[in-house]
Design an enzyme around this catalytic site. Structure first.
Site, PDB file in Angstrom:
ATOM      1  N   TYR A  86       0.869  -1.174   0.000  1.00  0.00           N
ATOM      2  CA  TYR A  86       0.000   0.000   0.000  1.00  0.00           C
ATOM      3  C   TYR A  86       0.908   1.226   0.000  1.00  0.00           C
ATOM      4  O   TYR A  86       1.452   1.614   1.025  1.00  0.00           O
ATOM      5  CB  TYR A  86      -0.876  -0.041   1.251  1.00  0.00           C
ATOM      6  CG  TYR A  86      -2.003   0.967   1.319  1.00  0.00           C
ATOM      7  CD1 TYR A  86      -2.290   1.846   0.269  1.00  0.00           C
ATOM      8  CD2 TYR A  86      -2.805   1.028   2.451  1.00  0.00           C
ATOM      9  CE1 TYR A  86      -3.331   2.750   0.356  1.00  0.00           C
ATOM     10  CE2 TYR A  86      -3.854   1.931   2.552  1.00  0.00           C
ATOM     11  CZ  TYR A  86      -4.115   2.785   1.507  1.00  0.00           C
ATOM     12  OH  TYR A  86      -5.155   3.679   1.600  1.00  0.00           O
ATOM     13  N   ILE A 107      -8.537  -0.361  -6.188  1.00  0.00           N
ATOM     14  CA  ILE A 107      -9.187  -0.366  -4.881  1.00  0.00           C
ATOM     15  C   ILE A 107      -9.729   1.044  -4.737  1.00  0.00           C
ATOM     16  O   ILE A 107      -8.983   1.977  -4.436  1.00  0.00           O
ATOM     17  CB  ILE A 107      -8.208  -0.727  -3.759  1.00  0.00           C
ATOM     18  CG1 ILE A 107      -7.651  -2.142  -3.972  1.00  0.00           C
ATOM     19  CG2 ILE A 107      -8.887  -0.627  -2.394  1.00  0.00           C
ATOM     20  CD1 ILE A 107      -6.593  -2.551  -2.961  1.00  0.00           C
TER      21      ILE A 107
END
Length: 274
Positions: A133, A201
């Site tokens: 991330y 996402i």
């Protein structure tokens, strides 16, 4: 095809009078499953995990997993205490999550060598696939391209949620081919997919999720004109839902649709009048 493709929704954590609203959470999971999303993220930034107690985090994850059924669920892992992070990874190893979404340790701002050690050590412990991330505007440090390419050699590091805002890095990762590249800045969804990225996402996909799924499917099938038209129609929504710190606008929109209450934990601002 890798599991880390398509449109993933990083699910908000609904609240009711200060407590987690599990009925609303189950309702949201059902809505997104019906819309055809590829997967869900529990306890990502959009889920306000930093504002949840450990027991609340566990309960949120349990509810999402139970309601999701066969739909894959990523679990967010964030923090800056190494022992706590290792313990969390060990705990998640015992749960039916599809993978773990791990961010850089926030506030510390480690060197690139420190970041390699951080992600490698957690990937070594994990029995689940790891999604990096890269979100420097929240952690204070960016994963440089050389670091990402080094981490791509790890067998359990399989994808990256790309929020760094560098088209050069995005393209380099796609061309390298070892990591599935998921757009994390929603406005970059179209260009990431057109360059060959695997999906997104996307917090904005909480609203009109079927349209985001249609966008992905059109571009995946090479229907560029159709995909462009869908993206252009979604762009005002994406900009509106990113106009204040996430997940404030998303929760306000969901409250307006009657799916949840417009309730945030401190210190995020309420956006919808009570």
């Amino acid at each position: 095809m890798s599991i880390f493709s398509g449109i993933w929704v990083p699910v908000v954590t609904p609240f009711a009078d200060g407590a987690v609203d599990h009925a609303a959470l189950r309702r949201l999971v059902h809505v997104y499953a019906e819309a055809g999303v590829a997967g869900l993220v529990a306890l990502g930034t959009t889920g306000e995990p930093a504002a949840l107690e450990a027991a609340e985090q566990d309960a949120v994850l349990a509810t999402i997993l139970a309601e999701a059924g066969a739909l894959p669920v990523l679990a967010g892992v964030a923090g800056n205490q190494a022992a706590s992070l290792r313990s969390r990874i060990a705990q998640l190893n015992e749960l039916p999550v599809a993978g773990v979404l791990i961010s850089a340790p926030y506030y510390i701002r480690p060197s690139q060598a420190g970041l390699i050690e951080h992600f490698t050590s957690l990937a070594d412990l994990s029995s689940k696939p790891v999604v990096l991330y890269d979100i420097p505007y929240r952690t204070g440090v960016r994963l440089e391209l050389a670091t990402l390419l080094t981490l791509a050699a790890h067998p359990r590091i399989q994808a990256v949620k790309d929020c760094a805002g560098s088209l050069d890095t995005t393209l380099a990762l796609i061309l390298d081919g070892r990591l599935q590249v998921l757009a994390g800045d929603d406005i970059n969804l179209f260009n990431t997919l057109c360059m060959g990225g695997s999906g997104a996402i996307a917090a904005s996909a909480h609203v009109q999720p079927e349209r985001f799924v249609a966008l992905y499917r059109a571009l995946k099938a090479g229907r560029l004109d159709e995909g462009r038209a869908i993206f252009h129609s979604l762009a005002p929504l994406i900009r509106a839902l990113c106009s204040e710190p996430n997940p404030g606008p998303v929760k306000a929109a969901l409250a307006g649709l009657g799916l949840i209450r417009d309730e945030l934990r401190a210190h995020l601002r309420q956006l919808l009048a009570a």
